[in-house]
Write a protein that holds these residues in place. Sequence first.
Motif, short mmCIF file in Angstrom:
data_model
loop_
_atom_site.label_atom_id
_atom_site.label_comp_id
_atom_site.label_asym_id
_atom_site.label_seq_id
_atom_site.Cartn_x
_atom_site.Cartn_y
_atom_site.Cartn_z
N ALA A 96 0.83 -1.20 0.00
CA ALA A 96 0.00 0.00 0.00
C ALA A 96 0.86 1.25 0.00
O ALA A 96 0.55 2.24 -0.67
CB ALA A 96 -0.93 -0.01 1.22
N PHE A 97 1.97 1.23 0.75
CA PHE A 97 2.88 2.37 0.77
C PHE A 97 3.50 2.59 -0.61
O PHE A 97 3.60 3.72 -1.08
CB PHE A 97 3.97 2.13 1.82
N GLY A 98 3.93 1.49 -1.25
CA GLY A 98 4.50 1.61 -2.59
C GLY A 98 3.50 2.13 -3.61
O GLY A 98 3.86 2.83 -4.56
N ALA A 99 2.21 1.79 -3.40
CA ALA A 99 1.16 2.26 -4.30
C ALA A 99 0.61 3.62 -3.88
O ALA A 99 -0.31 4.14 -4.52
CB ALA A 99 0.02 1.24 -4.32
N ARG A 100 1.15 4.21 -2.82
CA ARG A 100 0.75 5.52 -2.31
C ARG A 100 -0.73 5.53 -1.92
O ARG A 100 -1.50 6.40 -2.34
CB ARG A 100 1.06 6.63 -3.33
N PRO A 102 -2.28 5.63 1.59
CA PRO A 102 -2.09 5.70 3.04
C PRO A 102 -3.24 5.10 3.85
O PRO A 102 -3.02 4.55 4.93
CB PRO A 102 -1.94 7.21 3.31
N ARG A 103 -4.47 5.19 3.35
CA ARG A 103 -5.58 4.60 4.09
C ARG A 103 -5.43 3.08 4.19
O ARG A 103 -5.76 2.48 5.21
CB ARG A 103 -6.90 4.96 3.41
N MET A 104 -4.95 2.47 3.11
CA MET A 104 -4.74 1.03 3.14
C MET A 104 -3.60 0.64 4.08
O MET A 104 -3.62 -0.44 4.68
CB MET A 104 -4.48 0.51 1.74
N VAL A 105 -2.61 1.53 4.22
CA VAL A 105 -1.53 1.28 5.18
C VAL A 105 -2.12 1.19 6.59
O VAL A 105 -1.82 0.26 7.35
CB VAL A 105 -0.47 2.39 5.11
N ARG A 106 -2.96 2.17 6.93
CA ARG A 106 -3.57 2.18 8.27
C ARG A 106 -4.47 0.96 8.47
O ARG A 106 -4.44 0.32 9.52
CB ARG A 106 -4.39 3.45 8.45
N ARG A 107 -5.27 0.64 7.47
CA ARG A 107 -6.18 -0.49 7.58
C ARG A 107 -5.43 -1.81 7.74
O ARG A 107 -5.86 -2.71 8.47
CB ARG A 107 -7.10 -0.54 6.37
N SER A 108 -4.29 -1.93 7.08
CA SER A 108 -3.49 -3.15 7.19
C SER A 108 -3.01 -3.35 8.62
O SER A 108 -3.01 -4.47 9.15
CB SER A 108 -2.29 -3.09 6.23
N LEU A 109 -2.58 -2.26 9.26
CA LEU A 109 -2.15 -2.35 10.65
C LEU A 109 -3.34 -2.67 11.55
O LEU A 109 -3.24 -3.52 12.45
CB LEU A 109 -1.50 -1.04 11.10
N ARG A 110 -4.47 -2.02 11.32
CA ARG A 110 -5.62 -2.19 12.19
C ARG A 110 -6.10 -3.65 12.22
O ARG A 110 -6.40 -4.19 13.29
CB ARG A 110 -6.75 -1.27 11.73
#
Length: 480
Positions: A96-100, A102-110
């Motif tokens: 998600a970070f590589g694809a820019r 950020p919401r998916m980055v947060r959701r992945s952690l959650r």
Amino acid sequence: MVPAMTHRNADIAASAGTLAETNHWRVEMNATVKLALPIALTQLGQVAMMTSDLMLIGHLGDKAIAAAALGQTVLFAAFVVGMGLVSAVAPLAAQAFGAREPRMVRRSLRVGLWAAVLLGIPATALQHLGEDILIATGQEPESARLAGLYLIGLGWSLVPGWWFIALRGFMGAVNRPEPALWVTLVAIPINALLAYALIYGRFGLPRLELLGAGIATTIVNLGMCVACVWITYRQRPFRKYRVLGRLWRIDWPLLGRLIAVGAPISGSFLLEYGLFATAAIMMGWISTTALAAHQIALQTAAILFMVPFGISMAATVRVGHAVGRHDAAATRRAGFAAIGLGAVFMAAMVLIVIALRHVIPLAFLGTATADTDATLVLAATLLLLGSTFFIVDGVQTVANGALRGLNDTRVPLLFAAVSFWVIGFSTSYGLAFPAGLGAVGIWIGFTVGLGIYAGLLLWRFDALTRRGYLPATPGHTVAH
């Protein structure tokens, strides 16, 4: 003249292409080292806490260190299941970070944090049955009783330990792994002091011995977890992801994706650690001396393993970033750069272990005595046998990390089943008992199984990246 100029231009173009490719590899290696170093140091810090606990426990005697080995075996059987699930946070967040996104980055952690809680409730309860579990496997009642006490204190460390792994994976995915290292460095002396106080009854605290060691580990893990939550919530650059935003909402589709990627990782970890757990049980069948020597040698291997494990996590992130950018060539470069780095490091470490194989066991047992001489000799022998084992173990973990960056976890699970159990366990048991080699035979079996596993993983990564494979990511289709 024209043909000559054409050939010359072609040579210049070829040289420029070679130079560009060399630069790409140099940049990738530098980026991998920069990312892997704090992650590896964090891993070493965590194993330093485990090692200091083991050293403190070791001064209680052979029975205590053998019981700690049994207790950790039961704990790790549960821990690796959750560790596999939350390890999927890193590749999902990195992609998600590589694809820019950020919401998916947060959701992945959650979803990783939720998975830890949902699994942690039954897993923690299971630790209180540790004594019964060990007796059922044929362990001596006294060893099982001591291990059970250890697990009563240690079992509560599961959920905070998994949360720390998920938060650390998130930090690495956004190229900022350093705070997890800072937290770990602060925790090391606190853990040693608290464990010392609770094991031996110092500074006005009760003498709890093995129970105290477990309680100290739980308290420190909880503190590390709280510190990382605060850092990701309040500090730059993490706070822009608002990691605690809508934490109460479970993203079921993404949780399913996390399980799809993470469950095979859990399975592979469980098969691998299950082999080591079974080895500890078999060592207990041989003698308390064999079990204590095995634990010392295995703890040394764990210290060495933490660096390639850190490189493995960096490989997951670097490959995941390339996947997010849809750069197939970069995925191959990132994986093989990390694999080469891990292999070189482990080869160098093996030389040091061989030279110090008679000294290392003394750190766990103190001064040699008539009671510990046999353990010291056997531990030195196992460290010598482990030279090849250490190298292939390092290669397999980094190759595994690279494949996780591609979300390729199911085939490695099949490889693990064949390598560790069909081949590794059969070889270990056959050499240890029918062939009469005892503890030495078990370690030879380790090496054979891990060597085959490493070879299969290397073949798999090469085959996938050679044809430019990229996995599906949220919002995108699979690309070949």
